[in-house]
Enzyme design. Sequence first.
Site, short mmCIF file in Angstrom:
data_model
loop_
_atom_site.label_atom_id
_atom_site.label_comp_id
_atom_site.label_asym_id
_atom_site.label_seq_id
_atom_site.Cartn_x
_atom_site.Cartn_y
_atom_site.Cartn_z
N CYS A 78 0.85 -1.19 0.00
CA CYS A 78 0.00 0.00 0.00
C CYS A 78 0.88 1.23 0.00
O CYS A 78 2.08 1.14 0.27
CB CYS A 78 -0.94 0.01 1.20
SG CYS A 78 -2.35 1.10 0.87
N CYS A 96 -4.15 5.90 0.20
CA CYS A 96 -3.57 4.63 -0.25
C CYS A 96 -3.14 4.65 -1.71
O CYS A 96 -2.59 3.67 -2.20
CB CYS A 96 -4.57 3.50 -0.01
SG CYS A 96 -5.02 3.34 1.74
N LYS A 125 -12.32 -5.53 1.65
CA LYS A 125 -11.79 -4.73 2.75
C LYS A 125 -12.73 -3.55 2.98
O LYS A 125 -12.98 -2.76 2.07
CB LYS A 125 -10.40 -4.23 2.40
CG LYS A 125 -9.86 -3.21 3.40
CD LYS A 125 -8.41 -2.88 3.15
CE LYS A 125 -7.95 -1.79 4.09
NZ LYS A 125 -6.51 -1.50 3.94
N ARG A 164 -3.35 2.49 12.32
CA ARG A 164 -2.90 3.75 11.74
C ARG A 164 -1.98 4.50 12.69
O ARG A 164 -1.07 5.19 12.26
CB ARG A 164 -4.10 4.59 11.30
CG ARG A 164 -4.80 3.95 10.11
CD ARG A 164 -6.04 4.71 9.66
NE ARG A 164 -6.79 3.90 8.70
CZ ARG A 164 -8.01 4.18 8.28
NH1 ARG A 164 -8.62 5.27 8.73
NH2 ARG A 164 -8.62 3.38 7.42
N LYS A 177 -11.67 -8.49 5.46
CA LYS A 177 -11.11 -7.65 6.51
C LYS A 177 -12.05 -6.49 6.82
O LYS A 177 -12.48 -5.85 5.87
CB LYS A 177 -9.76 -7.13 6.01
CG LYS A 177 -9.15 -6.04 6.85
CD LYS A 177 -7.90 -5.53 6.18
CE LYS A 177 -7.41 -4.33 6.95
NZ LYS A 177 -6.49 -3.54 6.22
N SER A 216 -6.62 -4.53 13.95
CA SER A 216 -6.12 -3.88 15.16
C SER A 216 -7.23 -3.47 16.13
O SER A 216 -7.11 -3.69 17.33
CB SER A 216 -5.28 -2.67 14.77
OG SER A 216 -6.04 -1.76 13.99
N TYR A 265 -2.99 -10.56 15.58
CA TYR A 265 -2.03 -10.05 16.56
C TYR A 265 -1.93 -11.00 17.76
O TYR A 265 -1.04 -10.85 18.58
CB TYR A 265 -2.43 -8.64 17.01
CG TYR A 265 -2.45 -7.66 15.86
CD1 TYR A 265 -1.28 -7.09 15.38
CD2 TYR A 265 -3.65 -7.33 15.21
CE1 TYR A 265 -1.29 -6.21 14.31
CE2 TYR A 265 -3.67 -6.45 14.13
CZ TYR A 265 -2.49 -5.90 13.68
OH TYR A 265 -2.49 -5.04 12.61
C1 PBG Z 1 -2.94 -0.25 4.70
C2 PBG Z 1 -3.50 -1.23 5.68
C3 PBG Z 1 -4.34 -0.97 6.78
C4 PBG Z 1 -4.51 -2.19 7.44
C5 PBG Z 1 -3.81 -3.16 6.72
N1 PBG Z 1 -3.20 -2.54 5.65
C6 PBG Z 1 -4.91 0.31 7.26
C7 PBG Z 1 -5.94 1.02 6.49
O1 PBG Z 1 -6.41 0.57 5.45
O2 PBG Z 1 -6.25 2.13 6.91
C8 PBG Z 1 -5.30 -2.39 8.71
C9 PBG Z 1 -4.83 -3.49 9.62
C10 PBG Z 1 -5.30 -3.38 11.04
O3 PBG Z 1 -6.10 -2.50 11.41
O4 PBG Z 1 -4.87 -4.23 11.84
N2 PBG Z 1 -3.85 0.14 3.74
ZN ZN Z 2 -3.34 2.01 2.61
#
Ligand code: PBG
Ligand code: ZN
Length: 330
Positions: A123, A133, A200, A210, A253, A280, A319
């Site tokens: 990304c 992104c 996603k 983040r 996700k 997360s 995690y």
């Molecule tokens: C990057 C990305 C993100 C996550 C995985 N790859 C953050 C987002 O899209 O803002 C989230 C993973 C997590 O929250 O554990 N694009």
């Molecule tokens: Zn991203």
Amino acid sequence: MTDISSILHGGYHHPLSRTWQASCHLTKSMLVYPLFITDSPDEETPISSLPNQCRRGLNKLVPFLTPLINKGLKSVILFGVPLAPDAKDPTGKSADDESGPVIAAIKLLKEAFPELFIICDVCLCEYTSHGHCGILREDGTLENAASVKRISEVAVNYAKAGAHCVAPSDMMDGRIKGIKTGLIEVGLAHKVLLMSYAAKFAGCWYGPFREAAGSAPAFGDRRCYQLPPNARGLARRAITRDLAEGADIIMVKPAANFLDIISDAKQVSPDTPIAAYHVSGEYAMLHAAAKAGVFDLRRAAEEVMTSILRAGATIVISYFTPEFLDWLDE
Ligand code: PBG
Ligand code: ZN
């Protein structure tokens, strides 16, 4: 007289007969552990919003991973966290920097742990000055074609550096095709797995990530490219599209809040392995609730994992991986 068909208890009275009710059991090889890798080599900083997780520099990776690999860790997913003041620009130029944290970590980990399966999240948000992104137009909306070109370039460079799998999480249209084509052109499509974050969803669940990755958008949000949380049909279309564009594995996700989507992914493509990312915010929420006395952390983590597998995932990015490696030994 009781109808004989009403008697079910006998089938799950014993702990062993209860395990026989599952269609899928967690094994160590299903687990993928996320790693946040910084460009300051000696760093090891706890991430306050993500309990028990740290940002680590290159020199801390092997000592940290050695005991986990000895316990049976098979796979990691790498996230770069550039901290250098000049690391970010509008096009995310440092994402595939030869000496940057991700490419250096791929090489280091392959050398130190030849059996470890290395996935790279692909990304731009960790590397762009605006924190989105992809690459933006003057009006702040996405320039899709330029984004796909840049993201494909980054993915191919991770593959050239030795990643076993590239996993684009950017949600640009057509990036799976762009990356697959790129891998074919450089002669790597036969040995690099393409895992699509196909379904996603936008929402509040990525907050701690983040903070960990320093990737919050500087303005606006990601709702015009990540899927709307209500969009079950759109998610099925995204999954179908990404399979047609060459995805080897489909990811859903977040995981625990989108079990219906995991189940749909399995139904849309019963012959494709489905991955789920317990993200997360989902992880931090269980920690916070356990701390507040709502439940026991281990029991909650195990029940959520069971739900994710029951829905149809056979690969889980979590995690809690270090804990599961211990729990699976008991
Ligand atoms: C990057 C990305 C993100 C996550 C995985 N790859 C953050 C987002 O899209 O803002 C989230 C993973 C997590 O929250 O554990 N694009
Ligand atoms: Zn991203």
